[in-house]
Design an enzyme around this catalytic site. Structure first.
Site, PDB file in Angstrom:
ATOM      1  N   HIS A  67       3.008 -53.654 -31.423  1.00 62.47           N
ATOM      2  CA  HIS A  67       4.230 -53.434 -32.207  1.00 62.47           C
ATOM      3  C   HIS A  67       5.421 -53.143 -31.280  1.00 62.47           C
ATOM      4  O   HIS A  67       5.269 -52.772 -30.114  1.00 62.47           O
ATOM      5  CB  HIS A  67       4.040 -52.287 -33.196  1.00 62.47           C
ATOM      6  N   ASP A 336      -1.271 -50.778 -29.039  1.00 61.11           N
ATOM      7  CA  ASP A 336      -1.443 -50.906 -27.592  1.00 61.11           C
ATOM      8  C   ASP A 336      -2.907 -50.935 -27.163  1.00 61.11           C
ATOM      9  O   ASP A 336      -3.316 -51.762 -26.331  1.00 61.11           O
ATOM     10  CB  ASP A 336      -0.699 -49.787 -26.857  1.00 61.11           C
TER      11      ASP A 336
END
Length: 472
Positions: A67, A336
Site C-alpha cells: 500500500h 509490506d
C-alpha cells in the site's frame, strides 16, 4: 515474442532513476529509511536497464504492491506522542541541528482517525502508479473495464482504488454505464482461515511465526542508538536523549517527510547512522518475513505459482478449470511483510558472488555487497513485478538465478516455468509445511485470479467510486 522476463523490479522511491548509480548521487536518507521510505525507484543493482529490450514488447504483467504511504500505526504514534511530551515537559535549550525541537509538533491533526490510514502522499503514489502502468504497457483498451485484487484493510483497498482511478484516467462513460469501470476484488486481511488463498497468506500458516527471528534486529539496533544519543546530547542543555528517542526520531524522517513534507529529522543524522538504521530494517525483514525465515518461501510460493501459470497460459486466455479471465495486467495489493516471501519463493537476494554476505550478519557492520535492502523492496508502494518478457522490483531489474539468456537478461518463458516448478521443493507444500494437515478446508492454492467469487478466499467485489460515475 514468447519470452518471459524474469527480471524483478523493486519499487521504492520515484526520486532515483532506475538506471542511476548511488555512487554518483547525493546521499538521501529517504532512500535508506526501510519501510518508512516514500516510494522511489530502486537503483540498478545488476546493471540491467528497466526499459523493455529492443524489438520486444510486454503483453502481460503481474504486480504485487505494498500500500501507499500512510500515517503511523497506533503503536508508532504513541512513540511520537511520548517524544513530544518529553520535549514539551522539559526546560532546556537546543542548538545546531536540534534547534527546532522545542517548537516541533507531531504532524497529526486528527489523532483518532489518521493513524493506519493512507496519507495524501500515499493516494498520489497509487494514482501515479496507475498512470505510469497505463502508459508503460497500454494493455487495457480505452473503454474496457479493469479488475484488481486487494487485501481487505482500508489502506490497502484505498491504494487499489486510487491506482484504478489513475489507470482508467480517460474518464467514465456516462452514456455507457458498463464501460470503463474499475472493480476491486477484496478478501479478508491477515486472517488464519483462508490459508494460502489470500494476499496475506503468512497469517494462515501457523508455522510461519516460529521461523520469525526478526528480534535479531533489536540486537544490532543496540550497537548504535546509544552512541547517536551521546553525540546529539552535545546540542542540548537541560535534556538528554536516549536510545528509544533516537529510534523514534529516525522513524520520523520518512513519515514526517511524506505526511507534511518536513525533513528536519532527516538532517540530524550522519550518513553512517542512516546506513545502520537501514540495516536494522534489513535484518527485521530478512529474518522476519524474508529468506532468513524458513517458512517465508512457503507463504510466497502460492502467488508465484498462480501468476506463473497465468503467464504461461498467456493474456486474455481462460486457464484450465477456471471461469474468470483476468486482465493482462494482474495487480495485487497487500502489506509490506507479504513482499519478502515472494522474493524468497523466487530465490532472489539470498546468494552472492562475495563471501560472507548471507545469511545477513546480526553483528554488523552492514555488508555493502548485499542485494537484500528493505528500502528497495518494502518502501511505501514498493512492488515486485513479473513481466511476460521481464520481471522487476521497484523498477530495478533483478535477473532470475541461472536464467538470463533472453533479451535484456530475461528468462525464456518455458525456462522460467521450469525454474518456478523447481522452487516448489524449496518452498514445500503449504498445508504440510505450515502444519495444517488435519485442518479442515486448509488449502495451499491461490485461486483468486481465475475464480470469482472464490469460496476459499471469501472474496467480494467493489466498484471503484469514480467522482463522475453517476448521472446528475
Amino acid at each position: 515474442m514468447n519470452t518471459a522476463a524474469a527480471l524483478l523490479s523493486l519499487a521504492c522511491f520515484a526520486l532515483i532513476q532506475a538506471s542511476g548509480s548511488r555512487a554518483n548521487a547525493e546521499f538521501n536518507p529517504l532512500h535508506h529509511s526501510g519501510p518508512a521510505s516514500p516510494y522511489f525507484d530502486a537503483p540498478a543493482q545488476f546493471g540491467i536497464p528497466p526499459s523493455t529490450p529492443v524489438r520486444c514488447s510486454v503483453d502481460q504483467a503481474a504486480y504485487i504492491v505494498r500500500h501507499g504511504s500512510r500515517f503511523p500505526e497506533p503503536g508508532s504514534f504513541t512513540g511520537w506522542q511520548s517524544l513530544f511530551a518529553k520535549l514539551q515537559n522539559a526546560t532546556y535549550t537546543a542548538k545546531g541541528p536540534l534547534a527546532f525541537l522545542p517548537s516541533w509538533v507531531p504532524p497529526i491533526d486528527d489523532g483518532p482517525h489518521q493513524p493506519l490510514f493512507l496519507s495524501s502522499t500515499g493516494s498520489k503514489e497509487a494514482f501515479d502508479l496507475g498512470v505510469d502502468l497505463r502508459k508503460r504497457y497500454r494493455l487495457t483498451k480505452g473503454g474496457d473495464n479493469f479488475t484488481v485484487w486487494s487485501a481487505g484493510q482500508q489502506r490497502v483497498v484505498d491504494t487499489a482504488t486510487y491506482f484504478t482511478l489513475g489507470y482508467l484516467s480517460q474518464g467514465n462513460y456516462l452514456s455507457a454505464a458498463d464501460e470503463n469501470r474499475g472493480h476491486v476484488i477484496t478478501m479478508p486481511d491477515s486472517v488464519n482461515y483462508t490459508f494460502a488463498d489470500s494476499l496475506t497468506p503468512s497469517a494462515g500458516c501457523p508455522a510461519y511465526s516460529t521461523g520469525d527471528t526478526s528480534s535479531k534486529a533489536t540486537t544490532f539496533r543496540g550497537t548504535y542508538q546509544g552512541k547517536i544519543a551521546d553525540r546529539l546530547n552535545q546540542y542540548l542543555d537541560g535534556l538528554r536523549l536516549n536510545a528509544t528517542d533516537i529510534g523514534v526520531m529516525q522513524d520520523l524522517c520518512g513519515f514526517q517527510a511524506e505526511v507534511s513534507g518536513d525533513t528536519r529529522f532527516c538532517d540530524i543524522f550522519k550518513e553512517s547512522e542512516w546506513l545502520d538504521y537501514e540495516y536494522t530494517q534489513d535484518l527485521n525483514y530478512y529474518y522476519g518475513s524474508g529468506p532468513g525465515n524458513p517458512f517465508s518461501a512457503t507463504t510466497g510460493y502460492p502467488w508465484v505459482k498462480a501468476v506463473t501459470e497465468l503467464l504461461v497460459t498467456g493474456p486474455k486466455q481462460t486457464p484450465s478449470g477456471s471461469h474468470f479471465v483476468p486482465p493482462p495486467l494482474i495487480m495485487s495489493f497487500t502489506h509490506d511483510n507479504n513482499l519478502p516471501p515472494v522474493v524468497s519463493a523466487l530465490g532472489l537476494w539470498n546468494t552472492s558472488l562475495f563471501p560472507s554476505v548471507y545469511p545477513l550478519s546480526t553483528a554488523g557492520p552492514p555488508n555493502p555487497h548485499r542485494a537484500f535492502r528493505s528500502s528497495y523492496l518494502v518502501s511505501f508502494r514498493g512492488y515486485i513485478a513479473l513481466e511476460r518478457l521481464s520481471a522487476q522490483i521497484n523498477n530495478a531489474v533483478v535477473p532470475v538465478p541461472g536464467c538470463a539468456s533472453g533479451p535484456g537478461s530475461s528468462c525464456p518463458l518455458a525456462s522460467f516455468a521450469t525454474y518456478v516448478h523447481s522452487r516448489a521443493a524449496v518452498a514445500g507444500d503449504f498445508v504440510e509445511t505450515c502444519g495444517l494437515r488435519d485442518v479442515r478446508n486448509a488449502t495451499g492454492a491461490l485461486d483468486i485470479f481465475t475464480t470469482f467469487p472464490s469460496g476459499a478466499a471469501q472474496t467480494s467485489i467493489l466498484l471503484v467510486p469514480l467522482p463522475y460515475a453517476h448521472r446528475p
